[in-house]
Design a protein around this motif. Structure first.
Motif, PDB file in Angstrom:
ATOM      1  N   ILE A 419     -71.782  47.938 115.818  1.00 37.49           N
ATOM      2  CA  ILE A 419     -72.222  48.182 114.444  1.00 37.49           C
ATOM      3  C   ILE A 419     -73.260  47.112 114.106  1.00 37.49           C
ATOM      4  CG2 ILE A 419     -71.495  48.402 112.051  1.00 37.49           C
ATOM      5  CD1 ILE A 419     -68.635  48.900 113.141  1.00 37.49           C
ATOM      6  N   PRO A 420     -74.512  47.481 113.900  1.00 35.59           N
ATOM      7  CA  PRO A 420     -75.561  46.461 113.702  1.00 35.59           C
ATOM      8  C   PRO A 420     -75.389  45.687 112.396  1.00 35.59           C
ATOM      9  CG  PRO A 420     -76.429  48.673 113.342  1.00 35.59           C
ATOM     10  CD  PRO A 420     -75.050  48.859 113.872  1.00 35.59           C
ATOM     11  N   LEU A 421     -75.260  44.360 112.512  1.00 38.70           N
ATOM     12  CA  LEU A 421     -75.211  43.457 111.365  1.00 38.70           C
ATOM     13  C   LEU A 421     -75.840  42.135 111.791  1.00 38.70           C
ATOM     14  CD1 LEU A 421     -71.697  43.839 109.641  1.00 38.70           C
ATOM     15  CD2 LEU A 421     -73.913  44.504 108.735  1.00 38.70           C
ATOM     16  N   VAL A 422     -76.852  41.687 111.078  1.00 35.79           N
ATOM     17  CA  VAL A 422     -77.567  40.461 111.417  1.00 35.79           C
ATOM     18  C   VAL A 422     -76.919  39.289 110.691  1.00 35.79           C
ATOM     19  CG1 VAL A 422     -79.786  39.276 111.346  1.00 35.79           C
ATOM     20  CG2 VAL A 422     -79.691  41.736 111.789  1.00 35.79           C
ATOM     21  N   GLY A 423     -76.609  38.226 111.432  1.00 33.11           N
ATOM     22  CA  GLY A 423     -76.030  37.032 110.849  1.00 33.11           C
ATOM     23  C   GLY A 423     -74.727  36.657 111.531  1.00 33.11           C
ATOM     24  N   ALA A 433     -55.231  51.472 105.455  1.00 35.98           N
ATOM     25  CA  ALA A 433     -55.291  52.850 105.946  1.00 35.98           C
ATOM     26  C   ALA A 433     -56.220  53.001 107.139  1.00 35.98           C
ATOM     27  CB  ALA A 433     -55.735  53.785 104.827  1.00 35.98           C
ATOM     28  N   GLY A 434     -57.026  51.986 107.422  1.00 32.32           N
ATOM     29  CA  GLY A 434     -57.938  52.061 108.551  1.00 32.32           C
ATOM     30  C   GLY A 434     -59.176  52.888 108.303  1.00 32.32           C
ATOM     31  N   ASP A 435     -59.505  53.163 107.019  1.00 30.88           N
ATOM     32  CA  ASP A 435     -60.686  53.990 106.739  1.00 30.88           C
ATOM     33  C   ASP A 435     -61.940  53.157 106.480  1.00 30.88           C
ATOM     34  OD1 ASP A 435     -59.664  52.962 104.450  1.00 30.88           O
ATOM     35  OD2 ASP A 435     -59.780  54.814 103.278  1.00 30.88           O
ATOM     36  N   PHE A 436     -61.817  51.827 106.439  1.00 31.77           N
ATOM     37  CA  PHE A 436     -63.015  50.998 106.366  1.00 31.77           C
ATOM     38  C   PHE A 436     -62.718  49.606 106.920  1.00 31.77           C
ATOM     39  CE2 PHE A 436     -61.006  50.430 102.198  1.00 31.77           C
ATOM     40  CZ  PHE A 436     -61.075  49.050 102.003  1.00 31.77           C
ATOM     41  N   LEU A 437     -63.796  48.941 107.316  1.00 33.73           N
ATOM     42  CA  LEU A 437     -63.759  47.583 107.849  1.00 33.73           C
ATOM     43  C   LEU A 437     -64.681  46.724 107.001  1.00 33.73           C
ATOM     44  CD1 LEU A 437     -63.161  45.482 110.191  1.00 33.73           C
ATOM     45  CD2 LEU A 437     -65.166  46.436 111.338  1.00 33.73           C
ATOM     46  N   VAL A 438     -64.224  45.536 106.621  1.00 31.08           N
ATOM     47  CA  VAL A 438     -65.023  44.633 105.782  1.00 31.08           C
ATOM     48  C   VAL A 438     -65.447  43.440 106.619  1.00 31.08           C
ATOM     49  CG1 VAL A 438     -65.107  43.292 103.658  1.00 31.08           C
ATOM     50  CG2 VAL A 438     -63.724  45.360 103.763  1.00 31.08           C
ATOM     51  N   ALA A 439     -66.728  43.084 106.534  1.00 31.43           N
ATOM     52  CA  ALA A 439     -67.277  41.957 107.278  1.00 31.43           C
ATOM     53  C   ALA A 439     -67.889  40.961 106.303  1.00 31.43           C
ATOM     54  CB  ALA A 439     -68.334  42.426 108.274  1.00 31.43           C
ATOM     55  N   GLY A 440     -67.562  39.689 106.512  1.00 30.11           N
ATOM     56  CA  GLY A 440     -68.191  38.612 105.746  1.00 30.11           C
ATOM     57  C   GLY A 440     -69.331  38.020 106.557  1.00 30.11           C
ATOM     58  N   VAL A 441     -70.560  38.163 106.069  1.00 32.70           N
ATOM     59  CA  VAL A 441     -71.762  37.787 106.821  1.00 32.70           C
ATOM     60  C   VAL A 441     -72.405  36.566 106.172  1.00 32.70           C
ATOM     61  CG1 VAL A 441     -73.971  38.600 107.731  1.00 32.70           C
ATOM     62  CG2 VAL A 441     -72.094  40.225 107.393  1.00 32.70           C
ATOM     63  N   GLY A 442     -72.865  35.646 107.008  1.00 30.31           N
ATOM     64  CA  GLY A 442     -73.545  34.462 106.493  1.00 30.31           C
ATOM     65  C   GLY A 442     -74.690  34.036 107.389  1.00 30.31           C
ATOM     66  N   GLN A 443     -75.543  33.203 106.848  1.00 32.69           N
ATOM     67  CA  GLN A 443     -76.639  32.657 107.652  1.00 32.69           C
ATOM     68  C   GLN A 443     -76.157  31.551 108.586  1.00 32.69           C
ATOM     69  OE1 GLN A 443     -79.504  31.416 104.686  1.00 32.69           O
ATOM     70  NE2 GLN A 443     -80.537  33.414 104.704  1.00 32.69           N
TER      71      GLN A 443
END
Length: 476
Positions: A419-423, A433-443
Motif C-alpha cells: 500500500i503506497p505511503l511515503v514517510g 472488524a478488520g474493515d480498515f487499517l490506520v497508519a500513523g505517518v511522519g517525516q
C-alpha cells in the motif's frame, strides 16, 4: 295253485321266473330314474348358459355422455390425489427446512463455542488474508492536524473514533466516518497554571481499555496520563518510571494497565482504583514496546538486548525468546499464543509462546537501501495483526505498508500486497472488524531524527480494506 296264491297274499316274491322278472323291473326303474336325473341336470346347465348369453345380448350400450361423465369423475379424483400429494410434499419440505435451520443454528452455536475455546487457548486462526483486495489511492483517507510526526495511535473498540499522538505533544480524537476532529488535547506549557492538563513532551505510546472507558498515554517525561475516553477529560497521573514511558497496554476485559519504559522495567497499575500494583525487572536494555490480551500476562520487546519476553504476572516469572539480530523495536500479539515482531535489521518474525525461537523469520521484509556494496535493510518501525486471523501488516520508511499472510500454524509469512505511503510508518492498527487499517505517518522516526523525509506528510491515514466478493450462495 294253492301255494302260488298263498305266496302272493303274504307279499313274498315268487321264486323262479317270477323273481327274475321282478328284479329286472327294479333295475329298469333305477336306470330310468338315473337318466331322468341326468337329463334334468343337463337341462339346468343349458338354461344357465343361455341366460348369461341372453343378459349380455340384452344389456344396453353406454352413451358418449355417460363415458364423458365417467372420465370427468376420474379426473376429479386424480386432482384430489394430486393436491393431497402436493400438500404432503409441502409439509415434507417445511419439515426439512426447519430441520436444516435448526442444524444450522446448532452448527453456528457449536462453531462459536469452538472458536471461543480456540481463542482462549490461543490457537484460533481465521483465514481472511486471501479475501483482501489490494487497496487503491481512492481507498486511502488522509487526516491532517498534527504539526510533527505521528508517534502512536489507537482505535476505539466500536471502531468509531481514532486517537492519535505526535511529537508536538498533542492528542487528537478523530471521527472515522467523517474524518473530522472531535477533540484536541493541547500541549501543556511548563509553568503554566490553571491550564488543562496535557503532555509537555513527545507522546510515545497510548492504550485504550476494551470497554472504551479509559485512555492512557505515556511520554518522554516519565508520566502516564489517564483520560476519560468519551469526553477526553483528564482523570489521573501515574508516576514511578525513571525514564521515558515507551509502551502501554490494557488487559482485555479489565482495567488493569501494563506499562514499560526505557528504565528497563514493567509496571502494573489498576486504573479503576487509581493505584499502583507492582514492578517487574528483567530486560538488559531500554524496553521498546509492549502488548497484552486477555490473559494475566504481557509481552515486551527489549530493544537492543535482542529479546522478546513474556511476563507471567501472578507467578512473577518471565520467558525469554531470541531470534532477531538487531534491535527489536515493535511487536504485536496475534493470538494468546502467537505474536509478530519487527527489528531494525529489517526482519519480521512470527513467534509461538511454546518455542524459544521464531516459527518464521522474514529477512529484509521491506527490502534494502543505499549504494551498491553499502546496502542497509529498511528498519521495520511498526507491526500490526488482525486478532485471531492470518493477516499481518508491517511499516517502514520504504514508501509502502506491506500486508502479509501467515501460513498454517504461523510457520510461514507470505507477502500479499503493498500500500503506497511515503514517510515513516510509526504506528499501525487494524479495526476490530478488520474493515480498515490506520497508519500513523511522519517525516521522522518516532524515537529519533536519524532521517527526515521531506516529501512525507505528518498525517493519519485510514486505509479501507475491501473483501473479494464470495461465490453466490446455492439456490440464490
Amino acid at each position: 295253485m294253492s301255494a302260488t296264491v298263498a305266496a302272493r297274499k303274504r307279499g313274498k316274491p315268487a321264486s323262479g321266473v317270477g323273481a327274475a322278472a321282478g328284479a329286472g323291473k327294479r333295475r329298469r326303474k333305477v336306470d330310468s330314474a338315473g337318466n331322468r336325473g341326468k337329463s334334468k341336470g343337463g337341462g339346468k346347465m343349458n338354461e344357465e348358459i343361455s341366460s348369461d348369453s341372453e343378459s349380455e345380448s340384452l344389456a344396453p350400450k353406454r352413451t358418449e355422455e355417460e363415458e364423458e361423465e365417467e372420465e370427468l369423475a376420474e379426473t376429479a379424483q386424480e386432482k384430489k390425489l394430486r393436491l393431497a400429494k402436493l400438500y404432503l410434499e409441502q409439509l415434507r419440505q417445511q419439515e426439512e427446512e426447519k430441520a436444516e435451520t435448526q442444524a444450522f443454528e446448532e452448527d453456528q452455536v457449536a462453531g462459536r463455542l469452538k472458536e471461543d475455546v480456540l481463542e482462549q487457548r490461543g490457537r484460533l486462526q481465521k483465514s481472511v488474508a486471501k479475501e483482501i483486495q489490494t487497496p487503491g489511492p481512492a481507498d486511502i483517507q488522509v487526516l491532517r492536524g498534527h504539526q510533527l510526526s505521528i508517534t502512536c495511535l489507537v482505535i476505539t473498540p466500536d471502531d468509531l473514533a481514532i486517537f492519535s499522538a505526535a511529537k508536538d505533544c498533542t492528542i487528537i480524537k478523530w471521527s472515522v466516518e467523517t474524518g473530522r476532529k472531535l477533540h484536541v488535547i493541547p500541549r501543556a506549557k511548563n509553568g503554566a497554571e490553571g491550564q488543562a492538563r496535557g503532555h509537555s513532551s513527545h507522546v510515545l505510546c497510548m492504550a485504550i481499555s476494551s470497554d472504551g472507558k479509559y485512555l492512557a498515554s505515556g511520554d518522554r517525561s516519565k508520566l502516564i496520563l489517564i483520560w476519560e475516553a468519551q469526553s477526553c477529560g483528564h482523570l489521573y497521573t501515574f508516576t514511578g518510571h525513571r525514564d521515558a514511558v515507551s509502551g502501554l497496554a490494557f488487559r482485555r476485559g479489565t482495567h488493569q494497565l501494563y506499562s514499560t519504559s526505557h528504565d528497563r522495567s514493567v509496571k502494573v497499575w489498576n486504573v479503576a482504583e487509581n493505584s499502583y500494583v507492582e514492578t517487574l525487572f528483567g530486560h538488559q536494555d531500554a524496553v521498546a514496546a509492549l502488548d497484552a490480551l486477555s490473559r494475566e500476562c504481557c509481552v515486551t520487546a527489549g530493544g537492543r538486548d535482542g529479546t522478546v519476553r513474556v511476563w507471567k504476572i501472578p507467578e512473577e516469572s518471565q520467558l525469554v525468546f531470541y531470534g532477531h539480530q538487531g534491535s527489536i523495536d515493535c511487536l504485536h500479539l496475534i493470538t494468546e499464543e502467537h505474536m509478530v515482531s519487527g527489528a531494525d535489521d529489517g526482519s519480521v518474525a512470527l513467534w509461538g509462546l511454546s518455542k524459544k525461537r521464531p516459527l518464521a523469520l522474514q529477512r529484509e521484509a521491506h527490502g534494502h537501501q543505499g549504494e551498491p556494496g553499502l546496502e542497509q535493510p529498511f528498519w521495520v518501525s511498526s507491526v500490526a495483526a488482525l486478532l485471531n486471523t492470518d493477516l499481518v501488516a508491517t511499516g517502514s520508511h520504504s514508501s509502502c505498508v506491506r500486508l502479509w499472510q501467515c501460513g498454517e500454524g504461523f510457520r510461514r509469512l507470505d507477502h500479499l500486497c503493498d500500500i503506497p505511503l511515503v514517510g515513516f510508518i510509526n504506528s499501525l492498527k487494524f479495526s476490530s472488524a478488520g474493515d480498515f487499517l490506520v497508519a500513523g505517518v511522519g517525516q521522522e522516526h518516532r524515537l529519533g531524527r536519524w532521517w527526515r523525509i521531506k516529501e512525507a506528510r505528518n498525517s493519519v491515514c485510514i486505509i479501507r480494506l475491501r473483501r473479494i466478493p464470495g461465490p453466490p450462495a446455492a439456490g440464490s
